[in-house]
Enzyme design. Structure first.
Site, PDB file in Angstrom:
ATOM      1  N   GLY A   1       0.808  -1.647   4.485  1.00  0.00           N
ATOM      2  CA  GLY A   1       1.866  -2.546   4.934  1.00  0.00           C
ATOM      3  C   GLY A   1       2.513  -2.014   6.192  1.00  0.00           C
ATOM      4  O   GLY A   1       2.098  -0.997   6.738  1.00  0.00           O
ATOM      5  N   LYS A   2       3.536  -2.710   6.616  1.00  0.00           N
ATOM      6  CA  LYS A   2       4.233  -2.349   7.847  1.00  0.00           C
ATOM      7  C   LYS A   2       4.788  -0.927   7.806  1.00  0.00           C
ATOM      8  O   LYS A   2       4.827  -0.238   8.807  1.00  0.00           O
ATOM      9  CB  LYS A   2       5.394  -3.323   8.070  1.00  0.00           C
ATOM     10  CG  LYS A   2       5.000  -4.539   8.879  1.00  0.00           C
ATOM     11  CD  LYS A   2       6.209  -4.955   9.684  1.00  0.00           C
ATOM     12  CE  LYS A   2       6.044  -6.125  10.540  1.00  0.00           C
ATOM     13  NZ  LYS A   2       5.004  -6.724  11.027  1.00  0.00           N
ATOM     14  N   ARG A   3       5.231  -0.520   6.628  1.00  0.00           N
ATOM     15  CA  ARG A   3       5.850   0.807   6.546  1.00  0.00           C
ATOM     16  C   ARG A   3       4.854   1.938   6.830  1.00  0.00           C
ATOM     17  O   ARG A   3       5.237   3.074   7.049  1.00  0.00           O
ATOM     18  CB  ARG A   3       6.531   1.005   5.190  1.00  0.00           C
ATOM     19  CG  ARG A   3       5.576   1.034   4.032  1.00  0.00           C
ATOM     20  CD  ARG A   3       6.307   1.210   2.708  1.00  0.00           C
ATOM     21  NE  ARG A   3       5.371   1.355   1.614  1.00  0.00           N
ATOM     22  CZ  ARG A   3       4.609   0.384   1.153  1.00  0.00           C
ATOM     23  NH1 ARG A   3       4.648  -0.809   1.690  1.00  0.00           N
ATOM     24  NH2 ARG A   3       3.772   0.600   0.146  1.00  0.00           N
ATOM     25  N   HIS A   4       3.564   1.631   6.800  1.00  0.00           N
ATOM     26  CA  HIS A   4       2.569   2.651   7.150  1.00  0.00           C
ATOM     27  C   HIS A   4       2.274   2.653   8.649  1.00  0.00           C
ATOM     28  O   HIS A   4       1.371   3.334   9.100  1.00  0.00           O
ATOM     29  CB  HIS A   4       1.255   2.390   6.409  1.00  0.00           C
ATOM     30  CG  HIS A   4       1.401   2.463   4.925  1.00  0.00           C
ATOM     31  ND1 HIS A   4       1.340   1.346   4.126  1.00  0.00           N
ATOM     32  CD2 HIS A   4       1.623   3.502   4.097  1.00  0.00           C
ATOM     33  CE1 HIS A   4       1.515   1.701   2.863  1.00  0.00           C
ATOM     34  NE2 HIS A   4       1.689   3.001   2.825  1.00  0.00           N
ATOM     35  N   GLY A   5       3.035   1.851   9.388  1.00  0.00           N
ATOM     36  CA  GLY A   5       2.789   1.801  10.831  1.00  0.00           C
ATOM     37  C   GLY A   5       1.692   0.817  11.190  1.00  0.00           C
ATOM     38  O   GLY A   5       1.205   0.803  12.304  1.00  0.00           O
TER      39      GLY A   5
END
Ligand code: GLU
Length: 487
Positions: A254-258
């Site tokens: 997801g976004k939180r993994h960059g």
């Protein structure tokens, strides 16, 4: 003797990328596109682009264009399409009519309210969700009554109540589903648009798709598709559900993994060829060590056998590393050319445009060594452009006091003022002994000079930087550093 050609023509590989324009394409979407493309190219097959835009409520404006642009950016050229499902409704209606006629599908008149309370009830009783088949067995009279009431029905597929549906996944082997777990899913909505399941199989059939390579999340849809193929009397394509992509913490990417939309990687200054290389390794490998592969090598070697059966892990650091490798692999001219739009975009507005390519080319080798993305180029080089450096005077005082710093800077000015040739080598022959004379460690002294001429503590090699900046600018900066300290 005459050579006899094989009587069996080689099976044609026809694959497709079939995104839904319900959002901007992310890494996983494009990885799917890339695998299909590489598989097609390896097999001299056909790569088709199909936009699955039948979920009208979820369409995102402009998403289809971004998908096309992203594919173009990565060089994933398609041979047919883009087809838009919204322009092919007749085909789907024809299929629905056939299924209705064969009584393999039925019209459902249930209201959204009824479906909602059914869902609530199922939840309360901890039953699996799914349509309760209320309209599956309506009598002729009941149907006529519903029709007369003006309700616009949906059409549902009549899933078998028992038995099993199985198919062979090229990556996972035999997949078996209990039919009792499948409900009577909708194939045509009341707005006249088909659902994904129906449109997908009609098109895969119509487009003579040989292999469906798609994300793992669609595996649970596959038995529905197989049943639809059987009902239509069509041969299903071969399926391969690609391994998931996880973040480094092994949760769904997801976004939180960059991980962001592909177009954002472009804006952040990743090279398409690096992205291409990086993406193909998310679930495919040549062997257990090769990381850097050209497009041609990928096409040459790509095969389903080498697709991993376990999830791939997205590692942003690896992407940055790989992008750096590709950046350093560019010829200087090419590097400058690719960096120019980023310099134009991100350098402070007060720097006048157009930028001077000749001047830029002088220091680009220094930046090319260090940048991991093109977006870093302006950050790494803005001090080559600005007239006045802005930095905090304290930065000059790393490990020395003010008096020592002022003395060092003054001595530096005196030494270089009359310096014959302004080159990195001659600057170095001046400054090394000067450090000793001043009783300063070279690291400390050079650190002071670096901040004075670049305004930062980390920058490309000092003397090469000074050579490019030129005598006048350097002396001006050394003087203004003294001013800053004495202010
Ligand atoms: N439209 C689906 C998607 O967005 C296609 C899935 C498939 O390839 O069947 O991924």
């Amino acid at each position: 003797m005459l050579e006899v050609e094989s009587a069996v023509p080689e099976a044609v590989v026809r694959v497709r990328f079939a995104p839904s324009p319900t959002g901007y394409p992310h890494l996983g979407n494009i990885r799917t596109a890339l695998f299909n493309w590489a598989f097609a190219r390896h097999n001299n097959g056909v790569f088709i682009l199909r936009i699955e835009d039948t979920d009208v409520a979820r369409l995102v404006e402009g998403a289809a264009d971004v998908i096309l642009d992203s594919l173009r950016w990565l060089g994933l050229d398609w041979d047919e399409g883009p087809y838009f499902q919204s322009q092919r409704l007749e085909l789907y209606h024809k299929a629905v009519d056939q299924l209705l006629k064969q009584e393999l599908a039925y019209r459902c008149y249930c209201s959204p309210q009824r479906l909602e309370s059914m869902r609530q009830e199922q939840m309360k009783r901890k039953q699996p969700p799914g349509y309760d088949r209320h309209c599956r067995n309506l009598t002729r009279e009941q149907k006529a009554e519903m029709e007369a009431s003006g309700i616009i029905p949906v059409v549902r597929f009549m899933s078998p109540l028992e038995g099993q549906t199985f198919f062979n996944d090229l990556l996972r082997g035999q997949i078996i589903f209990e039919n009792s777990t499948l409900d009577d899913f909708v194939i045509l909505k009341s707005d006249g648009y088909p659902t994904y399941h129906l449109a997908n199989i009609v098109d895969d059939h119509e487009m003579a798709i040989s292999h469906v390579l798609r994300a793992d999340e669609w595996l649970s849809s596959a038995p529905r598709h197989v049943l639809l193929y059987q009902a239509m009397g069509w041969q299903p394509p071969l399926f391969a559900h690609l391994p998931m992509i996880l973040g480094t913490d092994r949760s769904k990417l997801g976004k939180r993994h960059g991980a962001t939309a592909i177009n954002e990687y472009q804006e952040q200054g990743y090279l398409p060829e690096a992205m291409f290389n990086f993406l193909v390794l998310l679930g495919w490998a040549l062997d257990d060590k090769t990381e850097i592969l050209t497009r041609d090598e990928i096409v040459k070697h790509f095969s389903l056998e080498r697709i991993s059966k376990t999830a791939a892990v997205f590692n942003k650091d690896k992407l940055d590393w790989m992008n750096g490798v590709y950046l350093r692999g560019l010829g200087l001219e090419e590097f400058v050319q690719r960096a120019m739009p980023f310099l134009g975009r991100d350098l402070p507005v007060e720097i006048s445009r157009p930028l001077d390519t000749g001047y830029i080319s002088q220091f680009m080798p220094l930046v090319q060594e260090r940048a991991r993305t093109l977006a870093e180029v302006p950050q790494l080089s803005d001090f080559f452009f600005v007239e006045e450096l802005e930095y905090d005077a304290d930065l000059l005082l790393g490990k020395i006091d003010k008096a020592e710093a002022v003395k060092g800077l003054q001595a530096s000015i005196a030494r270089v003022d009359g310096l014959q040739d302004w080159t990195a080598t001659s600057l170095e022959t001046v400054f090394r002994p000067l450090a000793e004379e001043l009783g300063l460690k070279t690291g400390v002294f050079f650190g002071l000079l670096r901040v004075a001429v670049t305004g930062r503590t980390a920058a490309p090699p000092l003397f090469q930087t000074m050579e490019v900046l030129g005598r006048e600018r350097c002396i001006k900066r050394l003087k203004s550093a003294i001013d800053k300290l004495e202010r």
